[in-house]
Each structure stands twice: as C-alpha cells, then as structure tokens.
Design an enzyme around this catalytic site. Sequence first.
Site, PDB file in Angstrom:
ATOM      1  N   ARG A  89       0.643  -1.261  -0.053  1.00 42.37           N
ATOM      2  CA  ARG A  89      -0.142  -0.080   0.008  1.00 42.37           C
ATOM      3  C   ARG A  89       0.807   1.250  -0.151  1.00 42.37           C
ATOM      4  NH1 ARG A  89      -5.574  -0.676   3.126  1.00 42.37           N
ATOM      5  NH2 ARG A  89      -5.609  -2.784   3.263  1.00 42.37           N
ATOM      6  N   ARG A 128     -21.544  -2.244   5.943  1.00 41.02           N
ATOM      7  CA  ARG A 128     -20.808  -3.021   6.669  1.00 41.02           C
ATOM      8  C   ARG A 128     -20.388  -2.815   8.325  1.00 41.02           C
ATOM      9  NH1 ARG A 128     -14.821  -4.530   4.506  1.00 41.02           N
ATOM     10  NH2 ARG A 128     -14.232  -2.465   5.668  1.00 41.02           N
ATOM     11  N   ARG A 145      -9.521   7.044   5.804  1.00 39.32           N
ATOM     12  CA  ARG A 145      -9.031   5.900   5.095  1.00 39.32           C
ATOM     13  C   ARG A 145      -8.995   6.076   3.636  1.00 39.32           C
ATOM     14  NH1 ARG A 145     -12.961   1.542   7.216  1.00 39.32           N
ATOM     15  NH2 ARG A 145     -11.980   0.107   5.723  1.00 39.32           N
TER      16      ARG A 145
END
Length: 198
Positions: A89, A128, A145
């Site tokens: 990442r 979620r 995020r």
Amino acid sequence: MTRLLLIGPPGAGKGTQAERLALAFDVPAISTGDIFRYNVTNNTPLGLEVKSFMDAGAYVPDSLTNAIVADRLKEADAANGFLLDGYPRTTDQVAELDRLLVSGGTQLDVVVLITADTDEVVARLLKRAAEQGRADDTAEVIRHRLDVYAEQTAPLIDVYSARSLVVTIDGLGAVEVVTDRILAALAERGLRPDSSTL
Ligand code: ADP
C-alpha cells in the site's frame, strides 16, 4: 503458479474477490488487514501494537507490515503462488515486495485494480459497519481511510502500470459478475484457474 495483487480503495470489494480468486487458482489469499485484525482480536503483542493505527484508519508502519508479509510469504502454501490483498500500500512496501520476489526468484503476474466511486464505497462501508461493527468503519474514519488511500496507495497504480502489470476492473455490480470480469481479464493475460471451483 499464480502471483496476484489486488489493489483498490477501501470498500471496493478486494477481500470478497480475493477469497473467490484464491479458491479458483488454489493459492492462499493473504490479507494484511485480516492478519492484523486477527491479532487485535486475540490481543497478541502485534495486535496491541497495530490496534491504534487501525482504529484511526491510519496505515500500520511499513517496518511492521513488511516483516509480517516477509514471514507469511515464507510459509509453504505460498511457494506455488499467492494472492496479496491490501499489500503493498506504500512505495516502501512495493520496494520490499520487489526484494522478496527477487530473492525468491519469482515475479508478479498481474495487479488487479478494482475500482468503485467514492459514493459507492462509502455506502458499502457504512452498511458493513451496521452489520459487522468494524471499529474503522465509522463515517469519520472511512473518510480518513479514503484520503490515505488516495495519497499513499493510488500512486502505486502508476508504478505497476509502468511495468504493464495492471488490469482495471469495474467493481460495481454483483459479486459473481465482478469475479467473472476479473477471470476474463486474467484469461486474456494467459492466467486461467486449473479447477472450475467457481
Ligand atoms: P480496507 O481495505 O477496507 O481499508 P483492510 O482490512 O485491508 O481494509 O485494512 C484495514 C486496516 O489494516 C488499514 O486501515 C490499516 O490500518 C491496516 N493495514 C492493512 N494492510 C496494510 C498495509 N499494507 N500497510 C499498512 N497498514 C495496513
């Protein structure tokens, strides 16, 4: 031997597709997020170290993340291929993965980029949150995020595109439809599952 990376914003469906593709290609799906979450849940020393980063939607430091992946890729089940979900990442992680692959005498086959627009991923992550209660699925942390992804991870797409490794897949639609898109794109690159497990 299939060595794949899945890349894409939080909520694009990487984890879901990773499980299906791993089954199809008979390789382990290795998710750094899952490894970290497992450790947090079980209160291991690693879990205690990474919890505050994860809860804040920040990346775990590269040194820690790289060490975890180096260990995991040494396990026997990864010898004949793997599917990495959520790693690398950062550019530092790309460099470490390059080093690991070179020392193992192997290379990546394809980087699968799963796209989904921001409204869609935010909606999915909030759903979620309601279902699973993940600590990092609150509206504020989700926003963070997505920012971290845009800043630190999106640039990796250019790095791998320059190596002609990237296939871009539209992540909108039913789970099976997205899987079929990925399988079709991989087949075009000569990567086909041995079994018809799907
Ligand atoms: P998502 O893709 O939805 O953010 P993940 O389960 O992949 O979910 O990751 C959850 C969290 O785990 C990240 O926000 C980060 O804190 C940590 N994490 C996972 N993979 C990495 C990585 N490669 N480098 C640094 N931190 C990571």
